[in-house]
Design a protein around this motif. Structure first.
Motif, PDB file in Angstrom:
ATOM      1  N   ARG A 158       6.005  -5.906  39.999  1.00 48.91           N
ATOM      2  CA  ARG A 158       7.304  -6.055  39.331  1.00 48.91           C
ATOM      3  C   ARG A 158       7.609  -7.528  39.059  1.00 48.91           C
ATOM      4  O   ARG A 158       8.122  -7.879  37.997  1.00 48.91           O
ATOM      5  N   LYS A 172       9.283   0.777  22.865  1.00 46.01           N
ATOM      6  CA  LYS A 172       8.896  -0.578  23.243  1.00 46.01           C
ATOM      7  C   LYS A 172       7.422  -0.858  22.966  1.00 46.01           C
ATOM      8  O   LYS A 172       7.058  -1.942  22.518  1.00 46.01           O
ATOM      9  N   PHE A 173       6.551   0.125  23.248  1.00 51.00           N
ATOM     10  CA  PHE A 173       5.109  -0.136  23.210  1.00 51.00           C
ATOM     11  C   PHE A 173       4.343   0.685  22.174  1.00 51.00           C
ATOM     12  O   PHE A 173       3.158   0.464  21.971  1.00 51.00           O
ATOM     13  N   GLU A 195      11.851   5.604  25.479  1.00 49.73           N
ATOM     14  CA  GLU A 195      11.982   4.161  25.744  1.00 49.73           C
ATOM     15  C   GLU A 195      10.611   3.482  25.709  1.00 49.73           C
ATOM     16  O   GLU A 195      10.437   2.427  25.091  1.00 49.73           O
ATOM     17  N   ILE A 196       9.640   4.095  26.363  1.00 45.44           N
ATOM     18  CA  ILE A 196       8.284   3.528  26.390  1.00 45.44           C
ATOM     19  C   ILE A 196       7.694   3.517  24.982  1.00 45.44           C
ATOM     20  O   ILE A 196       7.093   2.535  24.550  1.00 45.44           O
ATOM     21  N   ALA A 214       5.749  -8.621  36.007  1.00 45.14           N
ATOM     22  CA  ALA A 214       5.953  -7.825  34.791  1.00 45.14           C
ATOM     23  C   ALA A 214       6.709  -8.593  33.723  1.00 45.14           C
ATOM     24  O   ALA A 214       7.602  -9.378  34.023  1.00 45.14           O
ATOM     25  N   ASN A 215       6.331  -8.352  32.468  1.00 44.02           N
ATOM     26  CA  ASN A 215       7.042  -8.930  31.328  1.00 44.02           C
ATOM     27  C   ASN A 215       8.244  -8.085  30.936  1.00 44.02           C
ATOM     28  O   ASN A 215       9.159  -8.554  30.274  1.00 44.02           O
ATOM     29  N   TYR A 216       8.200  -6.810  31.297  1.00 47.66           N
ATOM     30  CA  TYR A 216       9.262  -5.895  30.889  1.00 47.66           C
ATOM     31  C   TYR A 216       9.457  -4.855  31.994  1.00 47.66           C
ATOM     32  O   TYR A 216       8.502  -4.266  32.480  1.00 47.66           O
ATOM     33  N   VAL A 217      10.697  -4.628  32.402  1.00 50.39           N
ATOM     34  CA  VAL A 217      11.019  -3.672  33.459  1.00 50.39           C
ATOM     35  C   VAL A 217      12.029  -2.669  32.893  1.00 50.39           C
ATOM     36  O   VAL A 217      13.021  -3.057  32.284  1.00 50.39           O
ATOM     37  N   ILE A 218      11.746  -1.395  33.097  1.00 49.44           N
ATOM     38  CA  ILE A 218      12.659  -0.338  32.647  1.00 49.44           C
ATOM     39  C   ILE A 218      13.359   0.242  33.866  1.00 49.44           C
ATOM     40  O   ILE A 218      12.708   0.713  34.807  1.00 49.44           O
ATOM     41  N   ASP A 219      14.663   0.208  33.847  1.00 51.49           N
ATOM     42  CA  ASP A 219      15.453   0.837  34.910  1.00 51.49           C
ATOM     43  C   ASP A 219      15.566   2.322  34.576  1.00 51.49           C
ATOM     44  O   ASP A 219      16.219   2.706  33.603  1.00 51.49           O
TER      45      ASP A 219
END
Length: 197
Positions: free
Chosen positions: A34, A58-59, A54-55, A37-42
């Protein structure tokens, strides 16, 4: 914690303990990752479908449409409906090559059987309606976040009609840009005298 409670599954890191114990172990194991990480999803308030969206947002590749993998399984009703089927088409109403002596030893993969099954007006009408249904349903499954779908096609023994129709549906789905494959579950299995439960 809510997702584990709703699914009534134990946390894999605390099979004997509580969900909270498992979550704390999971956080400790992932702390280093974590931090890098460059990106964290709550995910606290996200459903599984919302997390996939969401994933993907983003990706995912914005230029490509959402993808769904479709497995089209041919089967014989005498051996039972595939347990993993999401949708079942019963094609036992189509003219049966089993009663044509020269076609009986062949399967729906043989050009002669394919030609026999596909030549009938009733087959053409059925395929038109099946394609129309799939054209409507697949985008709806994608919208719901489903990534894999099993479409089962059954005839009596799973050798002739179901094999030909499963192949034709697979071709159609590929033409429409879906990842599709045909699996012929019962093509090599002898047909029992009585149905299997």
């Amino acid at each position: 914690m809510k997702r584990f409670k709703e699914s009534r599954r134990p946390h894999p890191l605390a099979p004997e303990g509580g969900i909270l114990d498992g979550l704390e172990k999971e956080r400790a194991l992932l702390a280093d990752m974590r931090a890098r990480a460059n990106y964290v999803i709550d995910t606290t308030n996200l459903s599984a479908r919302e997390l996939r969206a969401e994933i993907s947002a983003k990706f995912g590749d914005p230029s490509s449409a959402p993808r769904i993998g479709v497995t089209v399984v041919s089967f014989g009703f005498k051996l039972g409906i595939p347990k993993d089927a999401d949708m079942v088409f019963d094609v036992r109403f189509l003219p049966n090559p089993h009663y044509v002596e020269s076609l009986r030893p062949l399967t729906g993969n043989a050009p002669e059987v394919r030609q026999y099954v596909l030549r009938w007006p009733v087959t053409k009408r059925f395929l038109h309606r099946a394609f129309d249904l799939l054209k409507f349903l697949l985008p709806e499954y994608v919208r719901e976040g489903k990534s894999n779908l099993v479409v089962a096609v059954g005839c009596t023994g799973g050798k002739h009609r179901s094999v030909t129709i499963a192949n034709r549906i697979t071709e159609y789905l590929r033409e429409e840009g879906y990842r599709a494959r045909a699996v012929h579950r019962d093509v090599e299995i002898p047909i029992p005298e009585t149905p299997i439960d």
